[in-house]
Write a protein that holds these residues in place. Sequence first.
Motif, PDB file in Angstrom:
ATOM      1  N   ASP A  73     -31.956 -15.027  82.113  1.00 55.24           N
ATOM      2  CA  ASP A  73     -30.723 -14.748  81.377  1.00 55.24           C
ATOM      3  C   ASP A  73     -30.662 -15.627  80.135  1.00 55.24           C
ATOM      4  O   ASP A  73     -31.456 -16.555  79.981  1.00 55.24           O
ATOM      5  CB  ASP A  73     -29.497 -14.962  82.279  1.00 55.24           C
ATOM      6  CG  ASP A  73     -29.304 -16.412  82.704  1.00 55.24           C
ATOM      7  OD1 ASP A  73     -29.238 -17.298  81.828  1.00 55.24           O
ATOM      8  OD2 ASP A  73     -29.235 -16.660  83.926  1.00 55.24           O
ATOM      9  N   ASP A  74     -29.731 -15.276  79.234  1.00 55.04           N
ATOM     10  CA  ASP A  74     -29.537 -16.069  78.020  1.00 55.04           C
ATOM     11  C   ASP A  74     -28.210 -16.813  78.109  1.00 55.04           C
ATOM     12  O   ASP A  74     -27.532 -17.023  77.106  1.00 55.04           O
ATOM     13  CB  ASP A  74     -29.556 -15.161  76.784  1.00 55.04           C
ATOM     14  CG  ASP A  74     -30.839 -14.339  76.713  1.00 55.04           C
ATOM     15  OD1 ASP A  74     -31.911 -14.913  76.929  1.00 55.04           O
ATOM     16  OD2 ASP A  74     -30.752 -13.113  76.467  1.00 55.04           O
ATOM     17  N   GLY A  75     -27.842 -17.169  79.314  1.00 54.21           N
ATOM     18  CA  GLY A  75     -26.553 -17.829  79.551  1.00 54.21           C
ATOM     19  C   GLY A  75     -26.567 -19.295  79.165  1.00 54.21           C
ATOM     20  O   GLY A  75     -27.465 -19.756  78.458  1.00 54.21           O
ATOM     21  N   PRO A  76     -25.585 -20.023  79.654  1.00 53.88           N
ATOM     22  CA  PRO A  76     -25.404 -21.422  79.231  1.00 53.88           C
ATOM     23  C   PRO A  76     -26.406 -22.405  79.840  1.00 53.88           C
ATOM     24  O   PRO A  76     -26.449 -23.562  79.422  1.00 53.88           O
ATOM     25  CB  PRO A  76     -23.987 -21.748  79.717  1.00 53.88           C
ATOM     26  CG  PRO A  76     -23.767 -20.822  80.864  1.00 53.88           C
ATOM     27  CD  PRO A  76     -24.528 -19.577  80.563  1.00 53.88           C
ATOM     28  N   GLY A  77     -27.221 -21.951  80.777  1.00 52.35           N
ATOM     29  CA  GLY A  77     -28.135 -22.880  81.441  1.00 52.35           C
ATOM     30  C   GLY A  77     -27.408 -23.689  82.508  1.00 52.35           C
ATOM     31  O   GLY A  77     -26.186 -23.627  82.632  1.00 52.35           O
ATOM     32  N   ILE A  78     -28.189 -24.406  83.313  1.00 52.47           N
ATOM     33  CA  ILE A  78     -27.604 -25.192  84.408  1.00 52.47           C
ATOM     34  C   ILE A  78     -27.643 -26.671  83.998  1.00 52.47           C
ATOM     35  O   ILE A  78     -28.724 -27.229  83.819  1.00 52.47           O
ATOM     36  CB  ILE A  78     -28.391 -24.975  85.719  1.00 52.47           C
ATOM     37  CG1 ILE A  78     -28.405 -23.490  86.091  1.00 52.47           C
ATOM     38  CG2 ILE A  78     -27.809 -25.820  86.853  1.00 52.47           C
ATOM     39  CD1 ILE A  78     -29.334 -23.131  87.234  1.00 52.47           C
ATOM     40  N   PRO A  79     -26.462 -27.304  83.831  1.00 56.02           N
ATOM     41  CA  PRO A  79     -26.447 -28.683  83.353  1.00 56.02           C
ATOM     42  C   PRO A  79     -27.104 -29.671  84.327  1.00 56.02           C
ATOM     43  O   PRO A  79     -27.751 -30.623  83.896  1.00 56.02           O
ATOM     44  CB  PRO A  79     -24.954 -29.016  83.204  1.00 56.02           C
ATOM     45  CG  PRO A  79     -24.231 -27.727  83.333  1.00 56.02           C
ATOM     46  CD  PRO A  79     -25.118 -26.761  84.044  1.00 56.02           C
ATOM     47  N   ASN A  80     -26.912 -29.439  85.621  1.00 57.43           N
ATOM     48  CA  ASN A  80     -27.443 -30.391  86.601  1.00 57.43           C
ATOM     49  C   ASN A  80     -28.099 -29.607  87.748  1.00 57.43           C
ATOM     50  O   ASN A  80     -27.423 -29.133  88.659  1.00 57.43           O
ATOM     51  CB  ASN A  80     -26.305 -31.276  87.129  1.00 57.43           C
ATOM     52  CG  ASN A  80     -26.828 -32.406  88.004  1.00 57.43           C
ATOM     53  OD1 ASN A  80     -27.844 -32.264  88.690  1.00 57.43           O
ATOM     54  ND2 ASN A  80     -26.126 -33.533  87.983  1.00 57.43           N
TER      55      ASN A  80
END
Lengths: 142, 116
Positions: A79-86
Amino acid sequence: MEPGVIIREYTIPANDFVVAGEASSSVRKLLNQMGVAPAVVKRTSIAMYEAEINAVIHGHGGRAHVEIDSEKIVIRISDDGPGIPNVELAMQEGWSTAPDSVREMGFGAGMGLPNIKRHADAFHLDTEQGRGTTVNIIVHFR
Amino acid sequence: MRIEEITGLLEAEILTVNHDKDMDIRSACGADLMSDVMAFSKENAMMITGLVNPQVIRTAEMMDIRVVVFVRGKKPQPTMIDMAEERGIAVLSTELPMFAACGKLYQQGMHGRGDS
């Protein structure tokens, strides 16, 4: 392309809970038609469906790329979403950043990624904040 | 437990026709969270839920769940019934609340662990 390799591409629409799971459903049908063992079909279905739902919920939709040969199925959901911060937190059972609207749909309990890992033979997560997330899943047929 | 027995026990209405009437349901899970259902991996299983949306049928499909019971008289939309019919999943609706529905099934020997 190697001989005997089946490749499928699917688009996963954003925030559409009616069609969410269509890609996993198609792959499931395909594996059943190929005569793959039911236990393997189930493990693949669970892992792919969780990843697909994640892309719908968190990734503003995305893509599924599936390759099947005589020994295994390789699934890549990106996906081109926000990514996983942690990632460490995201892999913990019960950790979730899903909004209430998602919980009302019955998801967002923070079980998705751990459940994918549990059912896959190989699991790899690539994520970058602001760029998106790719989940790689391999399930062997025997 | 056969569907006919489940339907009688829960005084449920059966909303689908395309399913195996003779299948023997051995285990059950009760949940409104599909995330929890996804962690439940048993054979010949049924789901009891108060959640009504297409992902309930989709989750049942992925988990090989053969029967879905909606509690508190909730009725799924026609699109959900169609989805279930295509997949051979039986859909039931009972006026009972979740706790009572699960309790009645448990009392008749339906447990959460399946055959193991």
